[in-house]
Design a protein around this motif. Structure first.
Motif, PDB file in Angstrom:
ATOM      1  N   LEU A 187      37.002  50.170  21.535  1.00 31.51           N
ATOM      2  CA  LEU A 187      38.266  50.106  20.809  1.00 31.51           C
ATOM      3  C   LEU A 187      39.469  50.041  21.755  1.00 31.51           C
ATOM      4  N   PHE A 188      39.224  50.261  23.045  1.00 32.28           N
ATOM      5  CA  PHE A 188      40.279  50.099  24.048  1.00 32.28           C
ATOM      6  C   PHE A 188      40.178  48.700  24.629  1.00 32.28           C
ATOM      7  N   GLU A 189      41.301  48.006  24.690  1.00 37.38           N
ATOM      8  CA  GLU A 189      41.331  46.659  25.274  1.00 37.38           C
ATOM      9  C   GLU A 189      42.071  46.715  26.603  1.00 37.38           C
ATOM     10  N   TYR A 190      41.407  46.257  27.657  1.00 37.29           N
ATOM     11  CA  TYR A 190      41.996  46.299  28.992  1.00 37.29           C
ATOM     12  C   TYR A 190      42.378  44.893  29.438  1.00 37.29           C
ATOM     13  N   GLN A 191      43.448  44.813  30.205  1.00 30.90           N
ATOM     14  CA  GLN A 191      43.906  43.522  30.715  1.00 30.90           C
ATOM     15  C   GLN A 191      44.431  43.709  32.134  1.00 30.90           C
ATOM     16  N   ILE A 240      46.174  33.123  31.659  1.00 29.19           N
ATOM     17  CA  ILE A 240      46.875  32.693  32.860  1.00 29.19           C
ATOM     18  C   ILE A 240      46.821  33.791  33.913  1.00 29.19           C
ATOM     19  N   GLU A 241      46.646  33.369  35.156  1.00 33.38           N
ATOM     20  CA  GLU A 241      46.723  34.304  36.288  1.00 33.38           C
ATOM     21  C   GLU A 241      47.939  33.930  37.117  1.00 33.38           C
ATOM     22  N   ARG A 267      54.032  36.765  26.995  1.00 30.45           N
ATOM     23  CA  ARG A 267      54.287  37.263  25.634  1.00 30.45           C
ATOM     24  C   ARG A 267      54.915  36.164  24.776  1.00 30.45           C
ATOM     25  N   ALA A 268      55.801  35.380  25.376  1.00 30.44           N
ATOM     26  CA  ALA A 268      56.451  34.302  24.626  1.00 30.44           C
ATOM     27  C   ALA A 268      55.437  33.243  24.180  1.00 30.44           C
ATOM     28  N   LEU A 269      54.425  32.996  25.014  1.00 27.29           N
ATOM     29  CA  LEU A 269      53.417  31.983  24.702  1.00 27.29           C
ATOM     30  C   LEU A 269      52.190  32.573  24.014  1.00 27.29           C
ATOM     31  N   ASN A 270      52.202  33.899  23.823  1.00 25.92           N
ATOM     32  CA  ASN A 270      51.082  34.595  23.186  1.00 25.92           C
ATOM     33  C   ASN A 270      49.770  34.321  23.913  1.00 25.92           C
ATOM     34  N   ILE A 271      49.774  34.522  25.236  1.00 27.22           N
ATOM     35  CA  ILE A 271      48.584  34.316  26.049  1.00 27.22           C
ATOM     36  C   ILE A 271      48.274  35.584  26.834  1.00 27.22           C
ATOM     37  N   ASP A 272      47.009  35.730  27.227  1.00 25.85           N
ATOM     38  CA  ASP A 272      46.608  36.854  28.064  1.00 25.85           C
ATOM     39  C   ASP A 272      46.919  36.521  29.516  1.00 25.85           C
ATOM     40  N   GLN A 321      38.773  34.448  33.156  1.00 24.56           N
ATOM     41  CA  GLN A 321      38.780  33.047  33.567  1.00 24.56           C
ATOM     42  C   GLN A 321      40.043  32.360  33.056  1.00 24.56           C
ATOM     43  N   PRO A 322      41.033  32.199  33.921  1.00 20.81           N
ATOM     44  CA  PRO A 322      42.313  31.645  33.473  1.00 20.81           C
ATOM     45  C   PRO A 322      42.276  30.145  33.220  1.00 20.81           C
ATOM     46  N   ASP A 323      42.974  29.728  32.191  1.00 16.92           N
ATOM     47  CA  ASP A 323      43.163  28.300  31.957  1.00 16.92           C
ATOM     48  C   ASP A 323      44.145  27.723  32.967  1.00 16.92           C
ATOM     49  N   LEU A 324      45.053  28.589  33.408  1.00 14.23           N
ATOM     50  CA  LEU A 324      46.099  28.183  34.337  1.00 14.23           C
ATOM     51  C   LEU A 324      46.253  29.247  35.409  1.00 14.23           C
TER      52      LEU A 324
END
Length: 371
Positions: free
Chosen positions: A30-34, A146-147, A187-192, A239-242
């Motif tokens: 239930l914890f999400e890490y980033q 994105i990284e 946050r503006a693009l709603n991406i991780d 695995q970043p798309d960008l």
């Protein structure tokens, strides 16, 4: 005690332990890490990199979190509740402490995110759990990724002097990675996102070191803690798309003006950059790479930096395996943060410049290749 009773007792104990283990597993899920995070036993985790985070949903309005600076000095986290920033919290050195979260609205379920405001070089922040009643996350997990690789600019160094003025306290007291350009645009693009950045580091040398006593970004990138400790490698599960790389400010710097500094070595910078991109591709073979110049570099130095970045791109012009590497140049800026770094308003300006460009690139990554 006869055999049957012993067997029943053993069965009850086994079921009890299995139930506890299952509950711990369910709670952990239930914890999400980033970001760069090390998961620990008993639902604990160390937030390592700048803007690394833990998020969770909880029911009702009662919530507190346990946090500890694992170093012998203070650290900082930024708190976001239901999508709204509610402030930066100073985590003092010493034992783990409980921090209450003030909930002002009457929603049945809330989403809380805790971001490390300081960076990997400041040591970790240990998340020790929450008193809140957890709920399944309502946040979509299918997002682009994105990284952002860089130095102090990417870390959010010196951008928040709202509580401690520039020049006061310790060098990291004005860090707020939550408001760095990378998290803002994400946050503006709603991406991780994940930040792989260290203040003062460069591509072939650092702010005040000729790669004699200190590592550089290529030396630490593959290590979880972004330091010389290779015993804990980064798993690159993200695995970043960008991948965005913003390095060169420190390579071009004059340092502190006291320590001997060699002239900028274009050949070494370009060579290291090319090798580093190969390392990025090794871990993220399907990504697209964007090179950024620096908002802290201007005039002839910026001309030199852009020229070098174009040479790096040229080295991959015959690469048919990956999408073409591209270059983005920031508009000239006079940074208003501490130590001639961007402040929060400057970070937003940078993010606003990048948002449409990154959105276009991410959309292109979604278009299937023609057969």
């Amino acid at each position: 005690m006869n055999y049957k009773k012993k067997y029943l007792l053993f069965l009850l104990i086994a079921i009890s332990f299995a139930s506890i283990a299952q509950k711990k597993t369910e709670t952990q899920s239930l914890f999400e890490y980033q970001g760069r995070v090390e998961k620990m036993p008993d639902n604990k985790a160390i937030l390592i990199g700048a803007a690394s985070s833990v998020s969770f949903d909880f029911i009702e309005n009662s919530c507190s979190v346990s946090l500890q600076s694992v170093e012998n000095h203070q650290n900082y986290v930024s708190i976001e509740l239901d999508g709204n920033y509610i402030g930066r919290v100073r985590i003092e050195k010493g034992e783990m402490k409980t921090y209450p979260i003030k909930v002002s609205n009457s929603k049945k379920t809330h989403h809380l995110s805790i971001y490390k405001a300081t960076e990997a070089a400041n040591g970790g922040v240990l998340f020790g759990g929450t008193t809140a009643k957890l709920a399944e996350s309502s946040v979509s997990k299918k997002k682009k990724k994105i990284e952002l690789i860089g130095d102090s600019i990417t870390c959010g160094f010196g951008n928040d002097a709202s509580t401690i003025p520039c020049g006061s306290g310790d060098w990291y007291d004005q860090h707020n990675a939550y408001w760095a350009y990378g998290p803002v645009l994400s946050r503006a693009l709603n991406i991780d996102f994940v930040l792989s950045s260290v203040s003062g580091y460069g591509m072939y040398r650092n702010w005040n070191d000729e790669h004699e006593n200190e590592p550089i970004i290529p030396d630490v990138y593959e290590n979880l803690y972004l330091n010389k400790d290779s015993s804990k490698p980064y798993d690159f599960a993200f695995q970043p798309d960008l991948v965005s790389i913003c390095l060169g400010t420190n390579d071009l710097s004059d340092g502190d003006g006291k320590k001997a500094r060699l002239s900028f070595n274009e050949e070494k910078y370009v060579s290291n950059y090319i090798d580093f991109i190969k390392t990025v591709y090794k871990h993220a073979p399907n990504t697209r790479i964007v090179l950024l110049n620096s908002p802290m570099v201007s005039g002839e130095r910026n001309v030199t930096l852009v020229k070098c970045l174009k040479k790096v791109i040229q080295a991959f012009e015959n690469d048919k395996t990956h999408k073409p590497i591209v270059l983005f140049e920031f508009q000239p800026m006079s940074p208003k943060g501490c130590g001639y770094h961007p402040d929060i308003a400057d970070d937003k300006v940078m993010a606003d410049q990048l948002i449409p460009y990154f959105k276009k690139l991410l959309n292109e990554m979604s278009i299937p290749k023609k057969l």
